[in-house]
Design an enzyme around this catalytic site. Structure first.
Site, PDB file in Angstrom:
ATOM      1  N   CYS A   1       7.977  65.563  64.068  1.00 13.42           N
ATOM      2  CA  CYS A   1       8.645  65.061  65.276  1.00 13.42           C
ATOM      3  C   CYS A   1       8.733  66.244  66.236  1.00 13.42           C
ATOM      4  CB  CYS A   1      10.057  64.590  64.961  1.00 13.42           C
ATOM      5  SG  CYS A   1      10.118  63.247  63.801  1.00 13.42           S
TER       6      CYS A   1
ATOM      7  N   ARG B   1       3.118  65.788  68.440  1.00 18.31           N
ATOM      8  CA  ARG B   1       3.718  65.930  67.108  1.00 18.31           C
ATOM      9  C   ARG B   1       4.183  64.585  66.554  1.00 18.31           C
ATOM     10  NH1 ARG B   1       5.241  71.039  65.798  1.00 18.31           N
ATOM     11  NH2 ARG B   1       6.797  70.214  64.374  1.00 18.31           N
TER      12      ARG B   1
ATOM     13  N   TRP C   1       8.018  60.827  64.781  1.00 18.87           N
ATOM     14  CA  TRP C   1       7.000  60.309  63.869  1.00 18.87           C
ATOM     15  C   TRP C   1       7.800  59.788  62.679  1.00 18.87           C
ATOM     16  CZ3 TRP C   1       4.863  61.343  58.908  1.00 18.87           C
ATOM     17  CH2 TRP C   1       3.627  60.729  58.684  1.00 18.87           C
TER      18      TRP C   1
ATOM     19  N   ASN D   1      14.246  66.930  63.151  1.00 17.87           N
ATOM     20  CA  ASN D   1      12.859  66.880  62.666  1.00 17.87           C
ATOM     21  C   ASN D   1      12.912  67.317  61.214  1.00 17.87           C
ATOM     22  OD1 ASN D   1      10.119  66.943  62.231  1.00 17.87           O
ATOM     23  ND2 ASN D   1       9.876  69.014  63.069  1.00 17.87           N
ATOM     24  N   GLY D   2      12.503  66.415  60.294  1.00 14.27           N
ATOM     25  CA  GLY D   2      12.526  66.769  58.883  1.00 14.27           C
ATOM     26  C   GLY D   2      12.945  65.562  58.056  1.00 14.27           C
TER      27      GLY D   2
ATOM     28  N   GLU E   1     -15.829  66.934  56.920  1.00 15.16           N
ATOM     29  CA  GLU E   1     -15.068  67.149  58.157  1.00 15.16           C
ATOM     30  C   GLU E   1     -15.551  66.194  59.245  1.00 15.16           C
ATOM     31  OE1 GLU E   1     -12.468  68.417  58.997  1.00 15.16           O
ATOM     32  OE2 GLU E   1     -12.584  68.697  61.158  1.00 15.16           O
TER      33      GLU E   1
ATOM     34  N   LYS F   1     -13.178  63.420  61.186  1.00 18.90           N
ATOM     35  CA  LYS F   1     -13.057  63.345  62.651  1.00 18.90           C
ATOM     36  C   LYS F   1     -13.268  61.908  63.121  1.00 18.90           C
ATOM     37  CE  LYS F   1     -11.336  66.389  63.455  1.00 18.90           C
ATOM     38  NZ  LYS F   1     -11.030  67.028  62.256  1.00 18.90           N
TER      39      LYS F   1
ATOM     40  N   GLU G   1     -10.328  59.560  61.986  1.00 17.42           N
ATOM     41  CA  GLU G   1      -8.965  59.733  62.509  1.00 17.42           C
ATOM     42  C   GLU G   1      -8.861  59.456  64.001  1.00 17.42           C
ATOM     43  OE1 GLU G   1      -7.144  63.602  62.297  1.00 17.42           O
ATOM     44  OE2 GLU G   1      -9.063  64.599  62.351  1.00 17.42           O
TER      45      GLU G   1
ATOM     46  N   HIS H   1     -25.987  58.422  43.033  1.00 16.19           N
ATOM     47  CA  HIS H   1     -25.042  58.137  41.934  1.00 16.19           C
ATOM     48  C   HIS H   1     -24.054  57.052  42.329  1.00 16.19           C
ATOM     49  CE1 HIS H   1     -26.651  61.528  39.717  1.00 16.19           C
ATOM     50  NE2 HIS H   1     -26.623  62.209  40.856  1.00 16.19           N
TER      51      HIS H   1
ATOM     52  N   LYS I   1       0.333  65.768  64.753  1.00 19.59           N
ATOM     53  CA  LYS I   1      -0.441  67.019  64.731  1.00 19.59           C
ATOM     54  C   LYS I   1      -0.045  67.895  63.555  1.00 19.59           C
ATOM     55  CE  LYS I   1      -3.332  70.097  66.114  1.00 19.59           C
ATOM     56  NZ  LYS I   1      -4.783  69.842  65.885  1.00 19.59           N
TER      57      LYS I   1
HETATM   58  C1  AGP Z   1      -7.261  67.256  61.141  1.00 18.45           C
HETATM   59  O1  AGP Z   1      -8.013  66.776  62.249  1.00 18.45           O
HETATM   60  C2  AGP Z   1      -5.955  66.545  60.987  1.00 18.45           C
HETATM   61  N1  AGP Z   1      -5.201  66.582  62.172  1.00 18.45           N
HETATM   62  C3  AGP Z   1      -5.199  66.955  59.741  1.00 18.45           C
HETATM   63  O2  AGP Z   1      -6.017  66.666  58.636  1.00 18.45           O
HETATM   64  C4  AGP Z   1      -4.804  68.459  59.645  1.00 18.45           C
HETATM   65  O3  AGP Z   1      -5.950  69.251  59.462  1.00 18.45           O
HETATM   66  C5  AGP Z   1      -3.892  68.627  58.415  1.00 18.45           C
HETATM   67  O4  AGP Z   1      -2.727  67.852  58.622  1.00 18.45           O
HETATM   68  C6  AGP Z   1      -3.507  70.080  58.132  1.00 18.45           C
HETATM   69  O5  AGP Z   1      -2.773  70.588  59.218  1.00 18.45           O
HETATM   70  P1  AGP Z   1      -2.554  72.183  59.317  1.00 18.45           P
HETATM   71  O6  AGP Z   1      -3.909  72.794  59.429  1.00 18.45           O
HETATM   72  O7  AGP Z   1      -1.728  72.352  60.537  1.00 18.45           O
HETATM   73  O8  AGP Z   1      -1.859  72.614  58.069  1.00 18.45           O
END
Ligand code: AGP
Length: 615
Positions: A2, A27, A75, A101-102, A488, A492, A495, A511, A610
């Site tokens: 958050c 966030r 969030w 936040n938490g 990766e 991308k 997400e 496989h 984020k």
């Molecule tokens: C990656 O595009 C995502 N936003 C997510 O997987 C991110 O890499 C993951 O939450 C780890 O975050 P960090 O690198 O801030 O620890």
């Protein structure tokens, strides 16, 4: 997870709060709210949805004259995203409001106990329980607001970054932190800014204090700023000078932060090498780990931990350290590592990778490994964040603030630092020939220019995106160093465009996953000349034989795959171990354009945040 923001001083609080929430919206953006203290009354506005919804709810803000206030963008962790669960939350008597936040893990029993004492709750949140616990203590124990917060926090289990505002203490905000980030900006003539990170603060002041766990700040517009810990001991605030610049937070003419950050990669890779790579002198210098280099040289094993994209960077690190430094490497999802009772001892070196420096699972994994004697090395992008402060040493990526939820420049910056580290250790160990070492230093130095060349193909990549934007599935294939890039690339696409995508080692297709191949399946194949080229050509033939549509990333001038693919993107040649820094770029652009064409919210994809600062 958050975003929290607070202000107390001589200016109108609302504009500072609402702009701060906009900077923190990456966030979390399930709901948003602000509370302004004016003339002994608290004006509270909150609603489901984005900050723009909150602005619309407030409408004419000329009536909001108060010079103290708090704001929050959420969030959801406890309770669905709706108006009632939005922050700030109020005490039962309405005299106090709080943002958080938490996660308060023991909020259930506390809520029951407070209900026995007559407290009533309107939301599903743990936050409302905490603010009413503070209210209960304030009333029954006749203590100061600070003391009530301190006692309440001594009773809770979990993570928090909170700001409390009480209309009976109009000159004060109380802020406290444990496990979630919080930074306090110190303005001129007794004005103070509080936020989850520096982005809402930097335009007002560069003087900041990053709170440590279990620290509580008493912020008073007359008496100034005092820091104590949860044991009521005075602490001396460590005031730092912020390095981030405001323009780094703006979109700079790009439509989205993600596109800006993709295009920043020649600079962010260069910045992550600056002062560390000296090809002419045959040197790699990582001052942040210099004192621990012998730990690496004599390590029986390196464990790399991270989440999401950082975990993918860690996989590239595995190939780098084993290939160049000949050290066994294990790459672990932090969320699994922290609970599976792993075997760790003081001979282990753990590398923790995180862009935000606040990922809860990675932090917990670090604490576990540290408790068992391992040496913890961090690779992080946010100076002063929790993870660097929890490690023994480390090297920052200098990618600059990454605002887009989908990580791009942080990934290539992480891989850059891992490459530097592996070369540094390999050279110290003598596990690499001098000629290959020196050649790689020059090749690494040339990477930013090669990334520029790939970015120049943006129009072609956009054209390819238009063809595949409506496919419901996609496969990404790579081998060796490019297997993590396949993962990766798939992440991308998933997400930000919400298309189901999977990454595989190319040879793994036969496989099982090859059963997925038909004429509807786009298969993105990373097939540079460097590394297993002939093998991946046969994998491509296997896919073609089942009518799969091949979109290949190939080394410029390579003809064989060009003839086999429906579409191809040509990249400059480089040593196999440096390929991830180049092959990841077209996949970033592909996912970006597909997401835009699908009208997805590229910078703030649904369900995501984020920084995942809760489990
Ligand atoms: C990656 O595009 C995502 N936003 C997510 O997987 C991110 O890499 C993951 O939450 C780890 O975050 P960090 O690198 O801030 O620890």
């Amino acid at each position: 997870m958050c975003g929290i923001v607070g202000y107390i001083g001589h200016r109108k609080a609302y504009p500072i709060l609402i702009n701060g929430l906009k900077r923190l919206e990456y966030r979390g953006y399930d709901s948003a709210g602000v509370a302004i203290l004016d003339n002994g009354e608290i004006d509270l506005y909150k609603c489901q949805g984005k900050v723009a919804n909150l602005e619309a709810l407030i409408g004419d803000d000329s009536k909001l004259l108060g010079t103290a206030g708090i704001g929050h963008t959420r969030w959801a962790t406890h309770g669905p995203p709706n108006d009632v669960n939005a922050h700030p939350h109020s005490s039962g008597d309405g005299n106090m409001v709080m943002i958080h936040n938490g996660i308060i893990e023991n909020y259930g029993p506390i809520r029951k106990e407070l209900q026995k004492r007559g407290h009533k709750f309107v939301s599903d949140t743990d936050t409302e329980v905490l603010v009413q616990l503070i209210e209960n203590i304030l009333k029954n124990e006749q203590v100061s607001l600070f003391e009530a917060v301190r006692i309440a926090l001594s009773e809770v289990v979990g993570a928090y970054a909170i700001v409390v505002m009480d209309k009976n203490n109009p000159n004060q905000l109380i802020a406290a932190k444990k496990g979630s980030p919080m930074v306090i900006g110190i303005g001129e003539d007794k004005e103070f800014f509080i936020a989850s990170d520096a982005t809402p603060i930097v335009e007002y002041t560069k003087e900041v204090v990053y709170l440590d766990d279990e620290e509580i700040a008493i912020i008073d517009r007359e008496k100034g700023f005092k820091l104590k810990n949860i044991r009521n001991q005075e602490k001396t605030p460590y005031v730092q000078e912020l390095e981030v610049q405001l323009e780094a937070l703006e979109k700079g003419g790009y439509e989205h932060f993600m596109l800006k950050e993709i295009y920043e990669q020649p600079r962010s890779i260069r910045d992550s090498m600056r002062g560390r790579l000296r090809p002419q002198d045959g040197l790699v210098e990582l001052g942040g780990i210099r004192d621990y280099i012998q730990k690496f040289v004599h390590a029986k094993r390196i464990i790399i931990i991270g989440c999401g994209t950082s975990w993918h960077a860690g996989l590239v690190g595995e190939y780098l350290f084993e290939d160049l430094a000949r050290i066994p490497v294990e790459v672990e999802y932090a969320s699994e590592f922290r609970y599976r009772n792993p075997v760790i001892d003081e001979s282990d070196v753990v590398i923790a990778i995180s862009q935000s420096g606040e990922t809860a699972d990675t932090l917990a994994a670090i604490e576990l490994a540290k408790s068992k004697g391992a040496t913890i090395i961090g690779i992080c992008n946010v100076i002063g964040s929790s993870i660097p402060r929890a490690t023994h040493a480390g090297s920052y990526t200098h990618a600059g603030p990454e605002i887009g939820v989908a990580s791009t420049k942080a990934f290539t910056a992480q891989v850059t630092v891992l490459t530097l580290m592996a070369l540094y250790v390999a050279h110290q160990k003598g596990s690499i020939t001098d000629s290959r070492y020196r050649s790689l230093l020059f090749e690494l130095d040339a990477i930013p220019g090669k990334v520029e060349q790939v970015l120049a193909q943006n129009d072609k990549i956009k054209y390819i995106s238009e063809i595949y934007k409506d496919k419901p599935n996609a496969l990404y294939l790579g081998r060796g160093y490019n297997f993590p890039v396949a993962l990766e690339g798939a992440l991308k696409l998933k997400e930000i465009s919400y298309i189901h995508a999977e990454g595989y080692p190319a040879a793994e297709m036969k496989h099982g996953p090859i059963a997925l191949i038909d004429e509807e399946m786009p298969v993105f194949v990373i097939a540079p000349r460097a590394g297993y080229y002939e093998k991946i050509v046969s994998n491509i033939q296997e896919v073609k034989a089942r009518k799969g549509k091949i979109i290949a990333i190939i080394t410029e001038g390579e003809e064989q795959v060009k003839e086999m693919a429906e579409h191809y993107i040509e990249i400059p040649d480089a040593d196999e171990c440096l390929m991830p820094l180049i092959t990841s770029i077209p996949l970033q652009l592909l996912s970006y354009h597909i997401a835009v064409l699908r009208n997805c919210n590229v910078d703030q994809p649904r369900n995501l945040a984020k920084s995942v600062t809760v489990e």
